[in-house]
Scaffold this active site. Structure first.
Site, short mmCIF file in Angstrom:
data_model
loop_
_atom_site.label_atom_id
_atom_site.label_comp_id
_atom_site.label_asym_id
_atom_site.label_seq_id
_atom_site.Cartn_x
_atom_site.Cartn_y
_atom_site.Cartn_z
N ASP A 148 -28.73 -43.92 19.87
CA ASP A 148 -30.06 -43.33 19.64
C ASP A 148 -30.04 -41.85 19.97
O ASP A 148 -30.96 -41.32 20.59
CB ASP A 148 -31.12 -44.05 20.47
N GLY B 34 -44.32 -44.11 25.90
CA GLY B 34 -43.87 -44.78 24.70
C GLY B 34 -44.60 -46.10 24.54
O GLY B 34 -45.64 -46.33 25.17
N LYS C 208 -39.44 -43.62 35.24
CA LYS C 208 -39.73 -44.40 34.04
C LYS C 208 -40.31 -45.74 34.47
O LYS C 208 -39.62 -46.54 35.11
CB LYS C 208 -38.45 -44.59 33.22
#
Length: 393
Positions: free
Chosen positions: A142, A28, A49
């Site tokens: 989200d 991202g 991550k």
């Protein structure tokens, strides 16, 4: 701790305490997610991550810290689990449960649209995950197919992921800042009005619609077109006859522009399309066993009307449980019991309602001779939905 020696999308290579990096899952604007293997001898993949601190704004850093704080609280079968986190002067590393099935968005695109029974399974799992989040006073903000990950083994399972925009939010609190992805964003959030936890329920409705029909209900080329459609309250209709009444009822009640009129969490969790009461679990199996025992006693006492009712109640718990089993031997054993109780309930129905369905049953057995256990149990589930509609008065 040793931080990344270098990180590229094509050639991940860095040292991280306890883990070997074997590939890239995705990236991202400020993070990259890697596939890793614990170096403790366990051959179980994890997702790592890796967040680059220098790319984070002050609010972005706060979101990451909030995400870690939340995920430390979350241990649920339908939420991606955080195993641990690490950090150094340049990076924050969040080590997560690895999901081998990709995300729901890719799953939908490969199939164009999903059968209602698959959508029902995913919506049940999503609802149970949200029920847990509400118990912790957490709102996701989200929810979208890209943030719903799938595990394929031992059975297809959906898990809520990516809590980067999530917030602790009491039921009476309101927010105005925009969070999430416009296409799945609640109208009150998109139009920068006050919003609360019910914003997540609009997102659930969009996801359900996209699963069923392969596209969102308000397709638009630009964000401005989407805003205009929301401002105009363009009617959202679930085509009649395309799905069951219960499914249509749920999706329609979620996709309501006015949050005050949108379905609330309690009614959402109680909705008959989800039927969370009968989702497979150890407790549902225990309820099924107690009901079967009660039905057998009533049957022996020739109290056929009550016996029939209780057999049906038991099978509503038992059938989903059997479908969820992954041990083949145990599944076959339980399935044989399902057939036994099904047969007895059908016999009682004939006695009670003078309805000779022996030919129908014979045809069904012939048709079922080539079916798998899962298909057979699904057929039995459909037959008991029919039983449920019979008036016992």
């Amino acid at each position: 701790m040793s931080g990344p020696s270098f990180i590229t999308k094509n050639r991940p290579s860095f040292l991280l305490d306890g883990y070997k990096i074997v590939g890239v899952i995705g990236s991202g604007s400020y993070s990259t997610v890697y596939k890793g293997i614990p170096q403790n001898g366990q051959e179980q993949f994890v997702a790592i991550k890796c967040v680059e601190k220098s790319k984070l704004s002050a609010s972005g850093l706060e979101n990451i810290l909030t995400e870690i704080q939340m995920m430390k609280l979350m241990h649920h079968e339908f939420i991606v689990e955080m195993r641990e986190f690490q950090w150094d002067e340049k990076f924050i590393y969040i080590i997560l449960e690895y999901c081998d099935g990709g995300d729901l968005s890719t799953f939908i695109k490969k199939r164009r649209k999903l059968p209602e029974r698959v959508v029902q399974k995913f919506m049940r799992q999503l609802a149970l995950g949200l029920q847990f989040l509400r118990s912790k006073d957490i709102c996701h903000f989200d929810l979208k197919p890209q943030n719903l990950l799938l595990i394929t083994k031992p059975t297809l399972t959906l898990k809520i992921a990516d809590f980067g925009f999530a917030q602790f939010l009491s039921k009476d609190a309101h927010r105005t800042s925009i969070r999430g992805s416009p296409l799945y964003m609640a109208p009150e959030m998109l139009l920068k009005k006050h919003y609360d936890a019910k914003a997540d329920l609009w997102s659930v409705g969009i996801i359900a619609y996209e699963c069923l029909f392969g596209k969102p209900p308000l397709p638009s080329a630009t964000c401005q077109e989407l805003v205009e459609a929301v401002q105009a309250m363009v009617p959202i209709e679930v085509p009649h006859g395309s799905v069951s009444d219960d499914c249509q009822s749920l999706v329609s009640s979620l996709l309501v522009y006015d949050p005050a009129k949108r379905i609330g969490f309690e009614k959402f969790f109680d909705h008959p399309f989800l039927d969370l009461e009968h989702c497979p679990s150890e407790s549902s199996y225990e309820k099924a066993v107690k009901l079967v025992q009660k039905a057998v006693v009533l049957d022996a006492d020739k109290n056929y009307k009550d016996a029939f009712t209780v057999y049906c109640q038991a099978l509503r718990y038992l059938v989903p449980y059997v479908n969820s089993l992954t041990d083949g031997v145990l599944k076959r054993s339980c399935y044989d019991k399902v057939l036994e109780y099904t047969k007895r309930a059908e016999e009682i129905k004939v006695v009670l309602y003078k309805f000779d369905d022996s030919k129908l049953a014979k045809n069904k057995r012939t048709q079922n001779s080539s079916k798998t256990g899962d298909e057979l149990v699904e057929d039995d589930q459909q037959s008991f939905r029919t039983f449920k509609t019979i008036s016992l008065i």
